[in-house]
Design an enzyme around this catalytic site. Structure first.
Site, short mmCIF file in Angstrom:
data_model
loop_
_atom_site.label_atom_id
_atom_site.label_comp_id
_atom_site.label_asym_id
_atom_site.label_seq_id
_atom_site.Cartn_x
_atom_site.Cartn_y
_atom_site.Cartn_z
CG ASP B 92 -0.34 0.06 2.65
OD1 ASP B 92 0.88 0.30 2.51
OD2 ASP B 92 -0.89 0.09 3.55
CB CYS B 333 -9.91 -25.62 10.87
SG CYS B 333 -8.16 -24.88 10.52
CB CYS B 335 -4.60 -24.43 10.33
SG CYS B 335 -4.93 -24.41 12.18
CG HIS B 364 -7.27 -21.15 13.68
ND1 HIS B 364 -7.76 -22.32 13.16
CD2 HIS B 364 -8.25 -20.49 14.12
CE1 HIS B 364 -9.04 -22.25 13.30
NE2 HIS B 364 -9.26 -21.04 13.89
#
Lengths: 408, 408
Positions: B92, B333, B335, B364
């Site tokens: 940015d 999940c 992860c 996570h």
């Protein structure tokens, strides 16, 4: 010995290469064990430790008893499952932490009464209660509780502490036998964890065998060390030996002399574990004197403070000279930090208080010691001649000590 | 477009599945970009990001200009090499950080003068200086500098800022052309890094192509947004569009309405990037309205505070109810944290201030958003019927919002 076995593979001078088998896997010795004080090697993931070739880690009974509680860890299936490490684990007994962290400590024949450094609560460690804690944690190797004293204590103090430690060893053995036979855990004054809402999932206490190591005490007094070793040997066939009360303020030559004396007293077919040691140079000096196992918080604690081990001595990554340095921490290191990141980048992480910096230096330092012990092992086992390890270790120490003092 | 390419693969209602190719690799959209503010996604290693399937990350020109300095990063070969991430990066322009972090800010037609939040030094960001900074950093996608205003600004303020942002866009383009033609970096009032001892290793500035994204401003005023989009489109063929000035305090329905209005104005064959957004539900709502790219510090910042995203809403792992909870953070999940660790263990890490806890929750949460966008993409691309993504997103939002408020 119930799933445990030690193979002495090569001796080279006093240095030894061996293989120590436990129910959770084998450790090639000499070896450094990273310290997972609170069920985590600080800033590292168990996968990092496996990737660097670490084979055994250590947990602290004192810390885990206070937080999160050994009974909670038992209910999670033991320390291996709780922390996600399926390799061998050793737990210490808490004797050293009571000595170094707890306040308002009183020691008598029964045990140690102290105040928790977390919340000030009163606690009592006895040989019986500590065996209960270490059984709840479920490590492969467990240490007896010993009476720890300052490194330069006089002979009378050292003798009393050493003899008490041996009496405590006998109580540890008796309690462990009782627990193994299915006896209930002892009633103690240790407050159990308060009930809290949540999922309750009672699991059996770990039932794999645990090997109890006695601890040889005796301060810096050669005859006390000899007496302690002989008294312990007369009381049983032990799976290995802790050497305690060193690296606690005494001069280095005292430590080296004690190790040399014990090398002659301890049976060669059992592993020797020099507790709480240490720095890279201490490990090499210890291996030269017949030590097989080491542990220390130094690599992670120093890493969090910005210090990195290198083959040319220690550097502090926060120094301005590393700002533009594109080299890795150590040119010859193959750790996950050195393969990918520059000193300049890691210095930036420290300057900016970024967590990745703590992780990378901790990872590098533990890897440095794990690999150092692998190299020592290769020098012992592979060299062939008696002189090879001696030459390797002298060269290593000379180079490590060669760095000008101004660099840190 | 010089190494860049966007393929619109499937539309499903307003939602779009695409593939955005950059010189450092492709991004399957919709996609979430983790924010590496200071050349590190806080508490994570680049390897963690690759392992979870993250394809593009973000760096902040404002932060990196102040620490360690964009010129230093240029001398290290650019941001990719400095931080060890070889996938696509977006930087940015610093406009938002000047607005939210810096003090004593004065904006005029030339640019923004402000005081560093690190050391109070005076700095000036102009379209020219920011292009120099972003060129030094060497990201694949670079954002124009824009005039950022509060989310509920009145129409006159929003119009002025939007029109100024478009004039600044023209100056960004002119400066980028000048720099690409080999012109020297602009002489600015930005102090360069002080000389320090160390290894000097001049390297060429990154010479791979960089794609400049304009930023559509206009606050919550539909006609200003439309005017801004049309003015930008009249000024060139852009590789993609930033949508700025949302999620800065305005009401959610205002954000949704602005996105729906812009979906009709922006060309469908270019990626749209909703800057600084957001939370899981914001991402789903954004995808429903034609957004392709998102970024936000929320997953790592909230993770460091103990908050974890789950499919059933957000939980705070520090709560006592998780003390004995053997389940993973999120049952569904995959992860690296959920595959190996329990809520009880992670709660213990937070209770004990252990760094691994910060890492596991950050990991996570970022994984949660990256995977959420993969699932959204599958629902868009794989469903076949126009209704399939709509049904998937409504079901997802209903379940996410179903968690009772008392649980956090």
């Amino acid at each position: 010995m119930n799933g445990f076995q030690f193979e002495l593979q090569r001796e080279n001078g006093r240095a030894r290469a061996g293989r120590f088998v436990t129910p959770h896997g084998a450790i090639d010795t000499p070896a450094f064990m990273a310290v997972g004080t609170l069920a985590t090697v600080k800033a590292l993931d168990p996968i990092d430790l496996r990737d660097m070739g670490a084979q055994m880690i250590l947990g602290n009974a004192y810390h885990l008893h206070l937080r999160p509680g050994d009974e909670l860890i038992r209910d999670f299936g033991g320390l291996h499952r709780f922390m996600g490490w399926d390799g061998p684990i050793l737990t210490d007994s808490g004797g050293f932490q009571v000595f170094s962290l707890a306040t308002l400590r009183t020691v008598d024949e029964n045990g140690v009464e102290f105040q928790s450094h977390i919340d000030g609560s009163r606690r009592v460690f006895t040989p019986e209660s500590v065996m209960g804690i270490e059984r709840n944690l479920g490590a492969d190797l467990i240490m007896q509780i010993d009476h720890v004293i300052p490194g330069q204590s006089d002979e009378a103090t050292a003798r009393d502490a050493s003899e008490r430690s041996i009496r405590w060893l006998e109580r540890c053995v008796a309690e462990l036998d009782r627990l193994r036979a299915g006896g209930p855990p002892p009633t103690t004054t240790i407050p159990s964890s308060p009930p809290l809402p949540g999922t309750v999932f009672p699991l059996p206490a770990p039932n794999h065998p645990q090997a109890l190591f006695p601890i040889v005490q005796g301060g810096i007094h050669d005859h006390l060390r000899r007496d302690a070793a002989r008294a312990i040997l007369s009381r049983g066939d032990w799976p290995g030996f802790g050497i305690g009360g060193l690296s606690v303020g005494e001069a280095k030559p005292d430590m080296y002399r004690v190790l040399e004396g014990l090398d002659a007293e301890l049976p060669p077919d059992r592993p020797r574990y020099l507790m709480g040691v240490g720095f890279p140079e201490d490990l090499v000096e210890g291996v030269r004197r017949g030590v097989d196992l080491f542990d220390c918080v130094a690599p992670t604690r120093m890493g969090r403070n910005g210090a990195a081990f290198t083959r040319d001595g220690r550097i502090n990554i926060k120094r301005a000279e590393y700002r533009t340095d594109p080299r890795p921490l150590d040119d010859e290191c193959d750790c996950a930090a050195c393969k990918r990141f520059s000193r300049g980048y890691i210095r930036h992480l420290f300057t900016s208080d970024e967590i990745l910096g703590l992780r990378l230096l901790s990872l590098h330092n533990v890897h440095f010691l794990v690999r150092l012990m692998r190299e020592a092992r290769d020098a012992i086992a592979g060299g062939g001649t008696r002189a090879s390890f001696d030459a390797w270790s002298r060269n290593w120490l000379d180079r490590y000590h060669s760095r000008p003092a101004t660099s840190e």
